[in-house]
Motif scaffolding. Structure first.
Motif, PDB file in Angstrom:
ATOM      1  N   THR A 148       0.834  -1.205   0.000  1.00 37.18           N
ATOM      2  CA  THR A 148       0.000   0.000   0.000  1.00 37.18           C
ATOM      3  C   THR A 148       0.872   1.261   0.000  1.00 37.18           C
ATOM      4  O   THR A 148       1.802   1.360   0.797  1.00 37.18           O
ATOM      5  N   PRO A 149       0.643   2.233  -0.909  1.00 36.10           N
ATOM      6  CA  PRO A 149      -0.451   2.339  -1.870  1.00 36.10           C
ATOM      7  C   PRO A 149      -0.110   1.839  -3.271  1.00 36.10           C
ATOM      8  O   PRO A 149      -0.874   2.070  -4.202  1.00 36.10           O
ATOM      9  N   ILE A 206      -4.926   5.967  -5.066  1.00 34.44           N
ATOM     10  CA  ILE A 206      -5.181   4.536  -4.880  1.00 34.44           C
ATOM     11  C   ILE A 206      -5.914   3.991  -6.097  1.00 34.44           C
ATOM     12  O   ILE A 206      -6.867   4.599  -6.599  1.00 34.44           O
ATOM     13  N   ASP A 239      -3.689  -5.100  -1.917  1.00 32.01           N
ATOM     14  CA  ASP A 239      -2.564  -4.427  -1.261  1.00 32.01           C
ATOM     15  C   ASP A 239      -2.113  -5.232  -0.050  1.00 32.01           C
ATOM     16  O   ASP A 239      -2.896  -5.977   0.550  1.00 32.01           O
ATOM     17  N   ASP A 258      -6.453  -0.470  -1.049  1.00 32.70           N
ATOM     18  CA  ASP A 258      -6.264   0.400   0.115  1.00 32.70           C
ATOM     19  C   ASP A 258      -6.911  -0.173   1.370  1.00 32.70           C
ATOM     20  O   ASP A 258      -7.461   0.554   2.177  1.00 32.70           O
TER      21      ASP A 258
END
Length: 382
Positions: free
Chosen positions: A19-20, A48, A69, A132
Motif C-alpha cells: 500500500t499504496p 489509490i 494491497d 487500500d
C-alpha cells in the motif's frame, strides 16, 4: 479448462503491491476477468487504484470484495523464500499476501470465472477489489461503493474473502465485526524544575489517573452477538530526556474494540467526561482527538448466512462458527450497501515473516465459493 487459484495467487504475490502501490495486481486480474466476459472499471481516488468487475446486468447480483494491497515484508533476508516470489514448497505457498489476502481474491476470481463460463447464471456476479485495505481505507472500498452509487450499480449480497479461520479450515465465518475507536489524548501543564514542583503544573499525574480510570473500567460483559469490549493503552509518550524537568505536555493513545452495547460517539463522550474530571482535579488541560474506523455491526442470520455456512460445511466437513471476533475489515463499509458475510482461509501467518498458506486450502476455498455461487443463483433469490 478450470482456473487454477494457486497459480493465480502466486502471480498476484509476484506483484509487489505494498500500500499504496498496485504493483500490476489489478491489471493482472482485469485481464483474466475480461477474458471471461466481465466488464471492468479501474477506479482511482487519492492515489489509490481499485478494480470493479461485473458479469451480467440482471438482478440478483452476488458480489465479492477483497484487497490486493499488502503490508511491507520487513527484512526480506529473514524470509525462507522471496516475499514476492510466490514460491510453493512442501505443500505451502509462501509470500506477502499469501494469507492476507491474495489467496482469497484469487479463489473468488477463479470461482467466478469458471462459474460464469460453465453455467452462466440468470443474474450478475460482481468483484470489488481494492488497493487500500491495509492503509487508511479512505480511497479503497469506500471509493468503489461511492462510484457504484453514482453509477446505479448494486450488489444484493456480498462475500468478503478475508481470512476468517483461526487454525482449521472452515471453523469460522464472520457475520459481523466489532467497532474500533482510537483516542489520542494530550495533557497540558506548565514546565518547571523538578525540585520546585509548586512552580510547575505536571500533566503526567493527571494523564496517569485518567488512563487508570479508563483501563480499569469494565465496559461490558458481552452481548448476544459479541464478546466483551476491550480497551488497550497502546502508547504513552512524553519525550522527556531530562530527569529534573517537569514536562509541559504528555500524550497517550488508547484503542477500544467495542460491541453493539456502545457506539463510537458514546465512548468518545465517556472519555471526554473522564478527561475533564482528571483535568479539573489536577489543574491541567486535557484534550482528546478521536478516530472511529468503524461501528460494530451484525448481519442478520437467515437464508444468506445459512447458505454460506452450509457451503463451508459441505466442502470442509466442519460446521463453522458464526463469529464476530477479530479486528476490522472492509465489511464495515459493505454492510451499509448490502448484507455481507466474510469467509476465507486460515489466517495464522498473516503479516508475519514467512507468511504462507496451505495449497490445498486455496483449492478448498475456491470450491466453497463455487458452491455458494451455484446455490445462490439456484435458490436464494427466489
Amino acid at each position: 479448462m478450470s482456473t487454477d487459484p494457486v497459480a493465480l495467487t502466486a502471480d498476484l504475490i509476484r506483484c509487489p503491491s505494498v500500500t499504496p502501490a498496485d504493483g500490476g495486481a489489478l491489471a493482472l486480474l482485469a485481464g483474466r476477468l475480461e477474458a471471461a466476459g466481465f466488464v471492468t472499471e479501474r477506479i482511482e481516488r487519492g492515489g489509490i487504484a481499485n478494480l470493479y468487475a461485473r458479469w451480467g446486468r440482471q438482478a440478483p447480483a452476488l458480489g465479492f470484495n477483497g484487497h490486493t494491497d499488502v503490508v511491507p515484508p520487513g527484512d526480506a533476508a529473514a524470509w525462507t523464500h522471496d516475499p514476492f516470489g510466490g514460491v510453493v514448497a512442501e505443500g505451502l505457498l509462501y509470500g506477502r499476501g499469501a494469507a492476507d489476502m491474495k489467496s482469497g481474491v484469487a479463489a473468488f476470481a477463479a470461482a467466478a470465472v469458471d462459474f460464469v463460463t460453465a453455467t452462466p447464471p440468470a443474474g450478475s456476479v460482481i468483484l470489488a477489489i481494492t488497493g487500500d485495505e491495509e492503509g487508511s481505507a479512505v480511497d479503497g472500498t469506500c471509493a468503489i461503493l461511492d462510484w457504484m452509487a453514482a453509477k446505479g450499480e448494486r450488489m444484493d449480497h456480498c462475500l468478503v474473502g478475508e481470512p476468517t479461520c483461526p487454525s482449521r479450515m472452515g471453523e469460522a465465518i464472520k457475520i459481523g465485526r466489532r467497532g474500533s475507536l482510537t483516542a489520542h489524548v494530550t495533557a497540558y501543564g506548565v514546565q518547571g524544575h523538578s525540585a520546585y514542583p509548586e512552580r510547575a503544573k505536571n500533566p503526567l499525574p493527571a494523564l496517569v489517573r485518567l488512563l487508570d480510570r479508563l483501563a480499569t473500567r469494565e465496559l461490558d460483559r458481552g452481548t448476544a452477538d459479541f464478546g466483551p469490549s476491550t480497551l488497550a493503552i497502546t502508547s504513552i509518550d512524553t519525550g522527556n530526556t531530562a530527569s529534573n524537568v517537569i514536562p509541559a505536555e504528555t500524550r497517550a493513545t488508547i484503542n477500544i474494540r467495542f460491541n453493539d452495547a456502545h457506539s463510537g460517539a458514546s465512548l468518545s463522550a465517556w472519555i471526554e467526561e473522564e478527561a475533564d474530571r482528571a483535568a479539573a482535579e489536577f489543574g491541567v488541560g486535557i484534550a482528546a482527538r478521536f478516530e472511529i474506523s468503524g461501528e460494530s455491526f451484525v448481519t442478520e442470520r437467515g437464508a444468506f448466512t445459512d447458505l454460506v455456512a452450509g457451503a463451508v460445511a459441505a466442502e470442509t466437513g466442519v460446521t463453522p462458527e458464526l463469529s464476530t471476533s477479530g479486528g476490522t475489515s472492509d465489511a464495515r463499509f459493505v454492510k451499509d450497501h448490502c448484507p455481507v458475510v466474510e469467509i476465507g482461509l486460515v489466517g495464522a501467518t498473516m503479516h508475519q515473516t514467512d507468511e504462507r498458506v496451505e495449497v490445498a486450502h486455496i483449492h478448498q476455498l475456491k470450491a466453497i465459493y463455487t458452491r455458494i455461487l451455484q446455490e445462490y443463483f439456484a435458490r436464494l433469490p427466489g
